[in-house]
Structure formats: structure tokens, C-alpha cells
Design a protein around this motif. Structure first.
Motif, short mmCIF file in Angstrom:
data_model
loop_
_atom_site.label_atom_id
_atom_site.label_comp_id
_atom_site.label_asym_id
_atom_site.label_seq_id
_atom_site.Cartn_x
_atom_site.Cartn_y
_atom_site.Cartn_z
N ILE A 67 0.81 -1.21 0.00
CA ILE A 67 0.00 0.00 0.00
C ILE A 67 0.84 1.26 0.00
CG2 ILE A 67 -2.10 -0.98 0.95
CD1 ILE A 67 -1.49 0.36 3.54
N ASN A 68 2.08 1.18 0.49
CA ASN A 68 2.95 2.35 0.35
C ASN A 68 3.20 2.66 -1.11
OD1 ASN A 68 3.23 3.01 3.01
ND2 ASN A 68 5.10 1.85 3.32
N ALA A 71 0.05 4.08 -2.57
CA ALA A 71 -0.16 5.45 -2.07
C ALA A 71 0.78 6.43 -2.74
CB ALA A 71 0.03 5.49 -0.56
N PRO A 91 1.96 10.62 -4.20
CA PRO A 91 0.66 10.66 -3.54
C PRO A 91 -0.33 11.52 -4.33
CG PRO A 91 2.41 11.21 -2.01
CD PRO A 91 3.02 11.16 -3.36
N ALA A 96 -6.27 7.71 -0.43
CA ALA A 96 -6.13 8.14 0.96
C ALA A 96 -5.85 6.92 1.84
CB ALA A 96 -7.40 8.84 1.41
N MET A 97 -5.33 7.19 3.02
CA MET A 97 -4.94 6.07 3.88
C MET A 97 -5.43 6.24 5.31
SD MET A 97 -1.16 4.35 4.45
CE MET A 97 -0.62 4.45 2.76
N PHE A 99 -4.47 4.74 9.16
CA PHE A 99 -3.27 4.17 9.75
C PHE A 99 -3.55 3.41 11.04
CE2 PHE A 99 -0.39 6.49 7.01
CZ PHE A 99 -1.18 7.55 6.59
N ALA A 103 -2.24 8.30 13.41
CA ALA A 103 -1.46 9.37 12.77
C ALA A 103 -2.24 10.68 12.69
CB ALA A 103 -1.01 8.93 11.37
N PRO A 117 -6.47 17.18 4.53
CA PRO A 117 -6.23 16.92 3.11
C PRO A 117 -6.46 18.17 2.25
CG PRO A 117 -7.53 15.16 4.04
CD PRO A 117 -7.41 16.21 5.10
N ARG A 167 -11.03 11.72 7.95
CA ARG A 167 -9.99 12.47 7.26
C ARG A 167 -9.68 11.85 5.91
NH1 ARG A 167 -4.04 12.51 9.79
NH2 ARG A 167 -4.36 10.28 9.44
N ALA A 168 -9.66 10.52 5.87
CA ALA A 168 -9.33 9.86 4.62
C ALA A 168 -10.42 10.05 3.57
CB ALA A 168 -9.09 8.37 4.86
N ASP A 179 -4.18 0.46 6.59
CA ASP A 179 -3.05 -0.29 7.10
C ASP A 179 -3.33 -0.79 8.50
OD1 ASP A 179 0.54 0.44 7.21
OD2 ASP A 179 -0.62 -1.37 7.63
N SER B 179 5.15 8.56 11.70
CA SER B 179 3.83 8.23 11.14
C SER B 179 3.06 9.49 10.80
CB SER B 179 3.03 7.35 12.09
OG SER B 179 2.72 8.05 13.26
N LEU B 180 3.33 10.58 11.51
CA LEU B 180 2.69 11.84 11.16
C LEU B 180 3.21 12.35 9.82
CD1 LEU B 180 2.64 13.81 14.54
CD2 LEU B 180 0.82 12.48 13.49
N ARG B 182 4.40 10.48 7.47
CA ARG B 182 3.87 9.59 6.44
C ARG B 182 2.44 9.98 6.09
NH1 ARG B 182 2.23 3.63 7.66
NH2 ARG B 182 1.78 2.81 5.60
N ALA B 183 1.66 10.22 7.12
CA ALA B 183 0.27 10.61 6.89
C ALA B 183 0.21 11.92 6.09
CB ALA B 183 -0.47 10.78 8.21
N ARG B 185 2.37 13.11 4.06
CA ARG B 185 2.77 12.88 2.67
C ARG B 185 1.65 12.23 1.87
NH1 ARG B 185 7.73 9.40 2.44
NH2 ARG B 185 7.56 9.76 0.21
N VAL B 186 1.01 11.25 2.48
CA VAL B 186 -0.10 10.59 1.78
C VAL B 186 -1.16 11.60 1.38
CG1 VAL B 186 -2.04 9.02 2.03
CG2 VAL B 186 0.19 8.33 2.84
N PHE B 187 -1.44 12.54 2.27
CA PHE B 187 -2.47 13.53 1.97
C PHE B 187 -1.94 14.72 1.21
CE2 PHE B 187 -5.94 11.42 3.66
CZ PHE B 187 -5.58 10.79 4.84
#
Lengths: 283, 284
Positions: A67-68, A71, A91, A96-97, A99, A103, A117, A167-168, A179, B179-180, B182-183, B185-187
């Protein structure tokens, strides 16, 4: 329900294909060391639009790596991954993810976290006035009305994950990557959250890739379950799950087909899991 | 005695606002809330009374242990003749200057060192060697170069305060929860946003903690610089009072110093609580 092949093959040309991975190999390389850790080897997988697919496998088998890559956080070493036909370059607002450890930014309130986002990706197709109502809508959808101004440290695990889900989903991505989202939630809340997730996705209709250690969770939630072998992760088998939906409305585990299916998946994983605990590496 | 209103609970949400009910304020609740304060006041009162009695008994010379009543008289006198204000303001001014500069210079350096490996390797040897050196060792050198001037004092305060600030800021950046990141970056966070919207807010409590530590060390630097040389400031007053065997005044200055120092520390802790209530454990 549409019939699905037992194994994945190349992209079908019809509409409704969301993600296609072909011969994907990826992993991690530590800068200082010469070691390259191949997390995924030669994975080919097709995920259809609006499908809920679960990935199960022992710890360290590369599920998170997969999934990384989807993503856009990790480039593949070889092979391709495309989303809606386009290769992944990084990305994007379409993915969206959620966690395992939520996170969430601890200094932001619930609604500020959910707005994130939009702050990072820009408002996209929404206008300024539309954003706040959207945020409120998703807060309500996940059942957190009244907690908009609360901080993460004031909330329980289940509530935190619901913020993560809101959020996602707030920017309406096509694809939701999860995940092990419920691994850190207590057992009772976990069951409730599974039902919640299905209920929410029912309304919002994302394509979901869901990683979990729990075979039961995979069978309860997914349309298909992909079994990944131990390091480097390879696709062992894909199992169809045909229990009727909505599954939150009855006890899926009581269905007579459930136990044999679980046994089947566990049989595939047993050897892998033992290998994992002994730390054996395939070359 | 107390009234608890029964609440309607929503079945699905164990943390719903309705479940938390309001209680009517009762005398015993007020009592319990202010009890710690009351105990402290009582504690200190007893302490000073015992001190007073002990001092009056002349077991120890008045010179070494003056009576609280005399100390108080010295405090009043010191302010009446304008002596304390003068030196207090002098010291505080230099302190503010030294600490302010240390913050202005130290925070960016610390953040950069945490963020960038190259910057880290460039500054590291200097930071770590100066941080390990007791700044007091530098005072004679500084007096040689800068005389007994204000510049000398501000320099000592600056050097005392800056290193905890740098080190804490660095640690804050380096330990940002991955993890923050990473989150974010994903968004879709870009590099700049990662720093401004994730790393910086995360590091803020570390920065404040660094300033806190810088403050306490800066205060030490201040007093030392004033004791060594010059004719103004609280440190000077301490030496002067001792030299003139004016024990009540000496103790008065010490007590003022305690109050000043305490106020600063409590002030910073209040700021930290306001800025980062989400931070449970103390940073570094």
C-alpha cells in the motif's frame, strides 16, 4: 455478485478496474548499509472499482509495502502499478490512507485534522464554502458529532480511528488504503468499527485495500482476500468471499461457509506464519 | 448533600457528552480544590515562624542566619531607597537581552541542525564542546576582552542559554513522529508544508522546554558574571552585602532571586501548557 478468477491476471479492458499491479517488486534500501530488503517480489494483482480487497499475511511480508507503493510513497523497483490506467508518480487526492496508530496531529482538533487533506492538497474541486459543510458531514457520518473541537488526547482509540477514517474520506478519494486500522483498537470496539466501516463505505463507495493480520476480519469485510507469503512477499492465492452484504446486519461467522473458508486461508498461512516466527528468509 | 443528575446514555457511543453529567458545587469540593494552596501557605508560615524563633535564640550568629523579620525590614528598606529596583532592573534587562538573543539565534540553528544532516555535522563539534564546557570558565576571558561591561554579561548569559535551546530544538526535529510525516505525505503535503505544518508544531514543546532550560542556565550565567565583576546587578548586590556584613540584605537579595527565578520557570510552564496541552510527558 460478479464471478472473479481465483488468481489475478493482467488488466481487463472493461471499465471498473481501479488498480493494476503487474510484476511489482519493491522494497527498502538503507542508505548506509549495502543491504537491499526486498519486501515484495513479482506481485501481480488487479483490484476492481468499488471492490473491497483484503491483504493478509504474516508480519513483515510486505503488505504495508504494497500500500505504500499504491499510495505513491514508495517507487517500485520493477514492474508497474497503475491506478485507473495511469502510473503512480506520487501521492494524490485519489488515494487516501487510514493508519494503525491513527497518525492524527495531536495539536489539532478533530475538525482541523479532518480538514487536513484540503490544506495540503488544495481544495480541488470544492469551493471554500463547500469545505466546512463537507467536514461536518463526515464528522456526522462517522458518528462523532459534538466532538469537533476536541483534541485527540481527549478521545478513545475507536473515536480516533473514526477521525482517521473521516480524514481519509473527506476529499472523496477513489481509493481507500487501510493499514491494519483496527489493530490498535480494543476487541469490542474492533467489531463495532468493522461494521461502521462497511456502513460508511456502503455510502461512499470507495475501492478499498485493507491490510490485516486477522483472517476473520478479512473474511468479514472483504470481497476478496489476497494471501501474501512471507518475505519477500509473493501472492499465494486470492480467495473469493461471497457472503451477502450488508454483513453488519447479521453474524457472518455463523454462516456455515465461514469456518471452512477461514481454515483454508489459515492453512495457506500456517506455514508462512511459522516461517515468519522463525525469521526464515526466502532468497 | 450532592446532587447527581441522571443522564441519558446513548447506546452506541460510550463517550457521548450526555454521559458526563454536571454536579452542583458543594463546600467540600471547594475545600478540596484549595486545600493544596492552604497547606502550602501553612507550611511556609510555620517555616518562617520556626526560623524566626531559631534566629532569636541566637544559637547561630545573627550574621549567618538573620531573622526573617530583619530580612523583611531589609526588603522594605531596599525598595524604599530605590536600591533594589535599580539593580533588579539592571539584571533583568541584561537577562532578557541575553535570553532573547539566545532564543533568536538558537532556535533556527537547532531546527536546522535537526533537519539537515550537513548543517548538523558542521555545527556539531562547536555546539557539543561549548555545551560541555562550564561557561563559568569563560568569565575571566570575557572580562579580559570585554571588561566589566554590559556586553560581557549579556555574552555570558547568551552562551549559557543558547546550548540547551539548540540541543532541544534539534532533538525535537529529529524525533518527529514518522507516522505523522507519512500521513502528511499521503495527503499531499509538500516538503515545505511538512516542515511548517507537521515538524514545527510537533517541535514547539521542545522549543519551549529548551527555552526553559536556557533560562535556568542563563540565570546562573547572569549571577556569575555579576559576581565576578562590575558594580551593578543582583550578583553584585550579593557580593556587596556579604562584604559589608549586611546579612539581612544579603538574604533579601537571595529571596528576591528565588522569586524571580520561580516566576520565570512557572511562567514558561504556563506557556507550555497553553501552547501544547496535548503534550503529556516533559520533553527532554
Amino acid at each position: 455478485m460478479a464471478t472473479a478468477a481465483k488468481s489475478a491476471d493482467g488488466a481487463t479492458s472493461t471499465n471498473g478496474v481501479a488498480i493494476v499491479a503487474e510484476n511489482l517488486t519493491a522494497g527498502y534500501q538503507k542508505l548506509k548499509e549495502k543491504v537491499r530488503l526486498t519486501a515484495l517480489a513479482d506481485i501481480s494483482l488487479t483490484v476492481r472499482k468499488s471492490e473491497f480487497i483484503a491483504l493478509v499475511g504474516p508480519s513483515g511480508c510486505g503488505k504495508t509495502t504494497f500500500i505504500n507503493v499504491v499510495a505513491g510513497l514508495l517507487p517500485p523497483w520493477s514492474g508497474t502499478v497503475t491506478v485507473n490506467g495511469e502510473p503512480i508518480t506520487g501521492p494524490g487526492p485519489d488515494r487516501a490512507m487510514v493508519f494503525q496508530n491513527y497518525a492524527l496531529m495531536p495539536w489539532r482538533t478533530v475538525e482541523e485534522n479532518i480538514k487536513l487533506p484540503f490544506e495540503f492538497q488544495g481544495k480541488g474541486r470544492y469551493s471554500e464554502e463547500e469545505i466546512n459543510p463537507r467536514v461536518s458531514h463526515y464528522i456526522e457520518l462517522v458518528g462523532l458529532a459534538g466532538f469537533e473541537r476536541s483534541f485527540p488526547y481527549e478521545l478513545s482509540g475507536g473515536m480516533l480511528q473514526r477521525v482517521g477514517i473521516a480524514r481519509a474520506l473527506v476529499a472523496e478519494p477513489d481509493i481507500l488504503l487501510a493499514d491494519e486500522p483496527f489493530a490498535a483498537v480494543d476487541a469490542m470496539s474492533r467489531e463495532a468499527m468493522q461494521g461502521e466501516l462497511e456502513r460508511i463505505i456502503e455510502k461512499t463507495g470507495q475501492t478499498v485495500i485493507f491490510i490485516t493480520h486477522s483472517i476473520e476480519e478479512a473474511l468479514i469485510l472483504a470481497d476478496r482476500v489476497a494471501v501474501i507469503s512471507y518475505r519477500p512477499g509473493r501472492l499465494r492465492e486470492i480467495v473469493d468471499v461471497t457472503f451477502e452484504r450488508p454483513r453488519y446486519s447479521y453474524d457472518v461467522k455463523a454462516d456455515p461457509r465461514f469456518a471452512p473458508l477461514r481454515e483454508h486461508v489459515w492453512g495457506l498461512l500456517r506455514a508462512e506464519a511459522l516461517g515468519a516466527t522463525r525469521g526464515e528468509l526466502e532468497t | 448533600m450532592s446532587v447527581i443528575q441522571s443522564s441519558t446514555t446513548r447506546q452506541d457511543d460510550k463517550d457521548s457528552p450526555e454521559r458526563i453529567s454536571e454536579l452542583r458545587t458543594t463546600p467540600i469540593m471547594v475545600f478540596r480544590k484549595y486545600l493544596p494552596w492552604f497547606v502550602t501557605v501553612l507550611n511556609l508560615t510555620v517555616f518562617f515562624i520556626v526560623w524566626e524563633l531559631f534566629a532569636r535564640s541566637e544559637v547561630v550568629s545573627d550574621l549567618f542566619l538573620p531573622r526573617p523579620s530583619d530580612i523583611w525590614a531589609a526588603v522594605v528598606e531596599g525598595f524604599q531607597i530605590g536600591l533594589f529596583q535599580q539593580h533588579l532592573i539592571y539584571s533583568l534587562r541584561n537577562f532578557a537581552l541575553g535570553l532573547g538573543l539566545a532564543t533568536l539565534v538558537g532556535v533556527p540553528i537547532g531546527l536546522l541542525m535537526g533537519a539537515n544532516r550537513v548543517v548538523d555535522s558542521i555545527f556539531s563539534p562547536y555546539v557539543w564542546s561549548m555545551a560541555s564546557l562550564p561557561r563559568i570558565a569563560l568569565v575571566p576571558l570575557f572580562i579580559l576582552i570585554l571588561g566589566f561591561s554590559d556586553v560581557m554579561k549579556v555574552s555570558i548569559i547568551f552562551l549559557s542559554a543558547i546550548f540547551p535551546i539548540i540541543i532541544n530544538c534539534m532533538a525535537g526535529v529529529k524525533t518527529t513522529d514518522p507516522s505523522l510525516l507519512r500521513a502528511a505525505r499521503v495527503f499531499g503535503a509538500g516538503r515545505r508544508q511538512l516542515y511548517t505544518k507537521v515538524v514545527f508544531p510537533f517541535t514547539l514543546p521542545f522549543i519551549i522546554s529548551g527555552i526553559n532550560q536556557g533560562m535556568t542556565r542563563g540565570l546562573v550565567g547572569l549571577i556569575i558574571a555579576e559576581i565576578f565583576g562590575g558594580n551593578r546587578g543582583l550578583g553584585f548586590l550579593i557580593v556587596r552585602s556579604a562584604d559589608t556584613y549586611n546579612s539581612p540584605r544579603l538574604f533579601a537579595v537571595l529571596i528576591m532571586l528565588v522569586i524571580v527565578s520561580l516566576s520565570f520557570v512557572q511562567g514558561i510552564r504556563w506557556v507550555e501548557h497553553k501552547v501544547a496541552p496535548w503534550r503529556r510527558e516533559a520533553a527532554l
